[in-house]
Enzyme design. Sequence first.
Site, PDB file in Angstrom:
ATOM      1  N   TYR A  66       3.745  -9.880   0.478  1.00 19.40           N
ATOM      2  CA  TYR A  66       2.972  -9.980   1.499  1.00 19.40           C
ATOM      3  C   TYR A  66       2.520  -8.689   1.987  1.00 19.40           C
ATOM      4  O   TYR A  66       1.960  -8.285   3.124  1.00 19.40           O
ATOM      5  CB  TYR A  66       3.870 -10.396   2.698  1.00 19.40           C
ATOM      6  CG  TYR A  66       4.041 -11.865   2.471  1.00 19.40           C
ATOM      7  CD1 TYR A  66       3.226 -13.172   2.957  1.00 19.40           C
ATOM      8  CD2 TYR A  66       5.491 -12.211   1.754  1.00 19.40           C
ATOM      9  CE1 TYR A  66       3.608 -14.396   2.750  1.00 19.40           C
ATOM     10  CE2 TYR A  66       5.757 -13.782   1.470  1.00 19.40           C
ATOM     11  CZ  TYR A  66       4.918 -14.718   2.067  1.00 19.40           C
ATOM     12  OH  TYR A  66       5.069 -15.948   1.687  1.00 19.40           O
ATOM     13  N   SER A  67       2.234  -7.692   1.103  1.00 22.09           N
ATOM     14  CA  SER A  67       2.254  -6.148   1.469  1.00 22.09           C
ATOM     15  C   SER A  67       0.961  -5.862   2.040  1.00 22.09           C
ATOM     16  O   SER A  67      -0.145  -6.138   1.340  1.00 22.09           O
ATOM     17  CB  SER A  67       2.698  -5.479   0.140  1.00 22.09           C
ATOM     18  OG  SER A  67       1.953  -4.169   0.315  1.00 22.09           O
ATOM     19  N   ASN A  68       0.940  -4.972   3.076  1.00 26.18           N
ATOM     20  CA  ASN A  68      -0.494  -4.728   3.674  1.00 26.18           C
ATOM     21  C   ASN A  68      -0.965  -3.583   2.780  1.00 26.18           C
ATOM     22  O   ASN A  68      -2.298  -3.522   2.406  1.00 26.18           O
ATOM     23  CB  ASN A  68      -0.140  -3.756   4.992  1.00 26.18           C
ATOM     24  CG  ASN A  68       0.455  -4.947   6.024  1.00 26.18           C
ATOM     25  OD1 ASN A  68      -0.135  -6.075   6.147  1.00 26.18           O
ATOM     26  ND2 ASN A  68       1.158  -4.551   7.025  1.00 26.18           N
ATOM     27  N   HIS A  69      -0.131  -3.043   1.761  1.00 29.00           N
ATOM     28  CA  HIS A  69      -0.678  -1.887   0.975  1.00 29.00           C
ATOM     29  C   HIS A  69      -1.219  -2.385  -0.134  1.00 29.00           C
ATOM     30  O   HIS A  69      -2.290  -2.041  -0.639  1.00 29.00           O
ATOM     31  CB  HIS A  69       0.689  -1.082   0.790  1.00 29.00           C
ATOM     32  CG  HIS A  69       0.129  -0.147  -0.389  1.00 29.00           C
ATOM     33  ND1 HIS A  69      -0.491   0.812  -0.234  1.00 29.00           N
ATOM     34  CD2 HIS A  69       0.657   0.118  -1.691  1.00 29.00           C
ATOM     35  CE1 HIS A  69      -0.568   1.670  -1.232  1.00 29.00           C
ATOM     36  NE2 HIS A  69       0.173   1.068  -2.474  1.00 29.00           N
ATOM     37  N   ILE A  70      -0.803  -3.725  -0.755  1.00 25.01           N
ATOM     38  CA  ILE A  70      -1.306  -4.293  -1.778  1.00 25.01           C
ATOM     39  C   ILE A  70      -2.753  -4.781  -1.373  1.00 25.01           C
ATOM     40  O   ILE A  70      -4.010  -4.465  -1.973  1.00 25.01           O
ATOM     41  CB  ILE A  70      -0.486  -5.406  -2.209  1.00 25.01           C
ATOM     42  CG1 ILE A  70       0.664  -4.937  -3.032  1.00 25.01           C
ATOM     43  CG2 ILE A  70      -1.215  -6.269  -3.193  1.00 25.01           C
ATOM     44  CD1 ILE A  70       0.441  -4.160  -4.371  1.00 25.01           C
TER      45      ILE A  70
END
Length: 302
Positions: A66-70
């Site tokens: 769920y990464s914001n960075h991805i």
Amino acid sequence: MLTPLPAPIQQINSAIAHRANVELSVLRLDLMHPLVNGNKWFKLKYNLLEAKQKNFTTLLTFGGAYSNHIFATAAAGNLLGFRTIGVIRGEEKLPLNPTLSFAVQQGMQLVYLNRETYRQRNTPQLQQDLQQRFGEVFVIPEGGSNLNGIRGCTEIICEAAEFDTVCVACGTGTTLAGIVLSLHPKQRAIAFPILKNGEFLRQEIEILLKNTPKPNSFPASWELVCNYHFGGYAKVNDELLLFSQQFQQEHGIPLDYVYTAKMFYGVMDLLQQGFFPPGDRLLLIHTGGLQGNIGMKERSHF
Ligand SMILES: Cc1ncc(COP(=O)(O)O)c(C=O)c1O
């Protein structure tokens, strides 16, 4: 393309702040760009510039499902013409959640590593294996948390902001470190770890600060407030959800449940306890992350 809008500063008219005789404003990094915003814009900036300067055509990075960075790296890569590879922690789950399906739509190739192998992500051995598998790739660490990331975060606080105390949510402390390095000695920063037992970050942040070249020889003071994690990473309860909904209704500012909602809740609670000296001018950093709310709704069934 990837040119951001300047982040607006929004004054908050709140009875709680008024009673505490404290001024409250929010730096809306969430409004800088529709896809690459919040602290991610700053953490990626110098990583992307270095990748371009060194003529890399592929970015490889790491993150949870769920990464914001991805999400941000996939979008930035697509906008700037990089191929992107996302190394995801854990097994593949189909159908893909909203974060990962967005990443795939942006052209990101997803690769899954079991949790044990994922833990080795910063070791030379795993990095070598990945280079062998994917060829020449520019590696950005998980969360964009490296010296380039800190350097970008020194640019978060805009010149126009007038404040005494800056408040920010804290995962690894990279964003906080950049902010602390850019403050005047009389300003201070307060970070709200969203992980349980976040006290361990104190030492890690000291190390980040020690290892980063300082633009300012008298760094500002900073502290951690560790009791607003709500049970840990991506954990929420009804009180936090209600707070976020009410805050959005009253002030028109949406908060993400993983990071900013916890920090904003903490600040409002501390205001009621008289934690901030009268006359203090607070600047709360909205670090973005709103894409995560869609997946969070799926995960927690609320
Ligand atoms: C929306 C949001 N806010 C705050 C943070 C915390 O940033 P840091 O890991 O630099 O402390 C993150 C993670 O990068 C994030 O995605």
